[in-house]
Design an enzyme around this catalytic site. Sequence first.
Site, PDB file in Angstrom:
ATOM      1  N   LYS A 294      13.693   0.665  43.870  1.00  0.00           N
ATOM      2  CA  LYS A 294      13.577   1.544  44.844  1.00  0.00           C
ATOM      3  C   LYS A 294      13.684   0.880  46.243  1.00  0.00           C
ATOM      4  O   LYS A 294      12.970  -0.031  46.727  1.00  0.00           O
ATOM      5  CB  LYS A 294      12.374   2.579  44.823  1.00  0.00           C
ATOM      6  CG  LYS A 294      12.545   3.592  46.049  1.00  0.00           C
ATOM      7  CD  LYS A 294      10.948   4.341  46.041  1.00  0.00           C
ATOM      8  CE  LYS A 294      10.842   5.574  46.770  1.00  0.00           C
ATOM      9  NZ  LYS A 294       9.788   6.406  46.829  1.00  0.00           N
TER      10      LYS A 294
ATOM     11  N   LYS B 231      16.886   3.960  43.039  1.00  0.00           N
ATOM     12  CA  LYS B 231      17.127   4.681  44.232  1.00  0.00           C
ATOM     13  C   LYS B 231      17.487   4.065  45.427  1.00  0.00           C
ATOM     14  O   LYS B 231      16.683   3.082  45.941  1.00  0.00           O
ATOM     15  CB  LYS B 231      15.849   5.505  44.036  1.00  0.00           C
ATOM     16  CG  LYS B 231      15.431   6.514  45.187  1.00  0.00           C
ATOM     17  CD  LYS B 231      14.410   7.098  45.217  1.00  0.00           C
ATOM     18  CE  LYS B 231      14.146   8.314  46.331  1.00  0.00           C
ATOM     19  NZ  LYS B 231      12.888   8.997  46.164  1.00  0.00           N
TER      20      LYS B 231
END
Length: 338
Positions: free
Chosen positions: A211, A264
Site C-alpha cells: 500500500k 493499492k
Amino acid sequence: MDLTHRPRRLRKDRIRGLVSETNLEPSDFIAPVFIDATADERIPIESMPGHERVPIAEAVPRVEEVLETGVEAVMLFGIPRSKDAEGTRAWADDGVVQEATRRITAQTDAYVITDVCLCEYTEHGHCGPIETGARDFEGERGGRTAGASGGLTVDNDATLESLERIAVSHADAGAEMVAPSGMMDGMVGAIRSTLDREGHADVAVMSYAAKYESAFYGPFRDAADGAPSFGDRRHYQMDPANRREATREVRLDVEQGADVLMVKPALPYLDVVSDLRREFDHPVAAYNVSGEYAMLQAAGEKGWLDLEAAALESLLSIKRAGADLILTYFAEDVAPRL
C-alpha cells in the site's frame, strides 16, 4: 513485401472474442460499501459520483443492490458514531461494521470482507495510536511538515493489539475475510494467530500488502471521514518510488499467513501487480482507488472521454497485469455490461 503474417486476421468481430487473452467477469469484482453510524438517510459522496454513505438500517438494501448486478463480494468500511485517540469504536461489539456485518450475513448471500484499520475511528485520522510526544510535531492537515520531521509516528506494536481486537470482532460478527490496511509491520501474523486462537481459522486474511502513500486517496478520505488531522502517512505507507521493496513487503505477509495479496492503488502500480503475479502463487488483488474513479468520472462529465469505455479499459488493464480480484467503485456499473 512479405505479408505472410497478418495479425489483423484475428481482429475481426467474430474471432476477436475467441482469441481475447483477458476477460473480466462480475465475480472478479469486490464492491466497496460505506456504512455510516451517524446517518439517518443515504448521503451522496460529492467527490465520488454514484456512491453514498448509507445508515446501518440501509446496509442490507445497499448490498442487495450490489448483488443484483452480478457482483458477489463487498468490502465494508465504517464511519463510527464517535472517535477517540485510540479508535476504540473500531472493535466495539455494537460498532458500525460489526452491526452491518451481522445484518448482511444473516439476510444476503454476499461474501463479506471487512476493512481492518483505525483511520476512520481515531480522532487524529492516523492508522493507529500516536507515539508519546509525536503531537509536538503537528502541522497543517494533509501537509508534509509532521511526517517529514521524523517526530510523528504511529506506535506499530500497540496498533497490532488493536488490529487483533478489530479482526476478531469482525469475525465474531460473521465476516468471511478481514483486510488489514494500515501497513503495520507484523500485522498479518498478529491477526492470523489471534483469529486461529479465537476459533476463526476459516476466516481468510487479505492483506493490503503493498500500500503506497498516494495522492489518489483523496475522495476516499472524504467518503470515510478518515483524513489525517495533522501530518501524513508516509512514515508507514510505502514510497511510490520503490518497486523492489514491494516484493519484500509482500513476502513477509506471505510468510505470516496472508491468503490474498493486495496492491493499492492499482493503475499507477500495475508494474507491482505484475511483479507479484510472477513471484507468488497466491491470489493477487488490486484496489482501483477513489482517485482513479473520480478522475474518470470528472472527465466523463466534461465530455472529454467515454466514461464506460474508459472504465472498462482501466479494469482490463488491471486484470491483464495479473490481478485476480479487483476492488473497484466501478463494479456495479461495469458488471451488468460484461
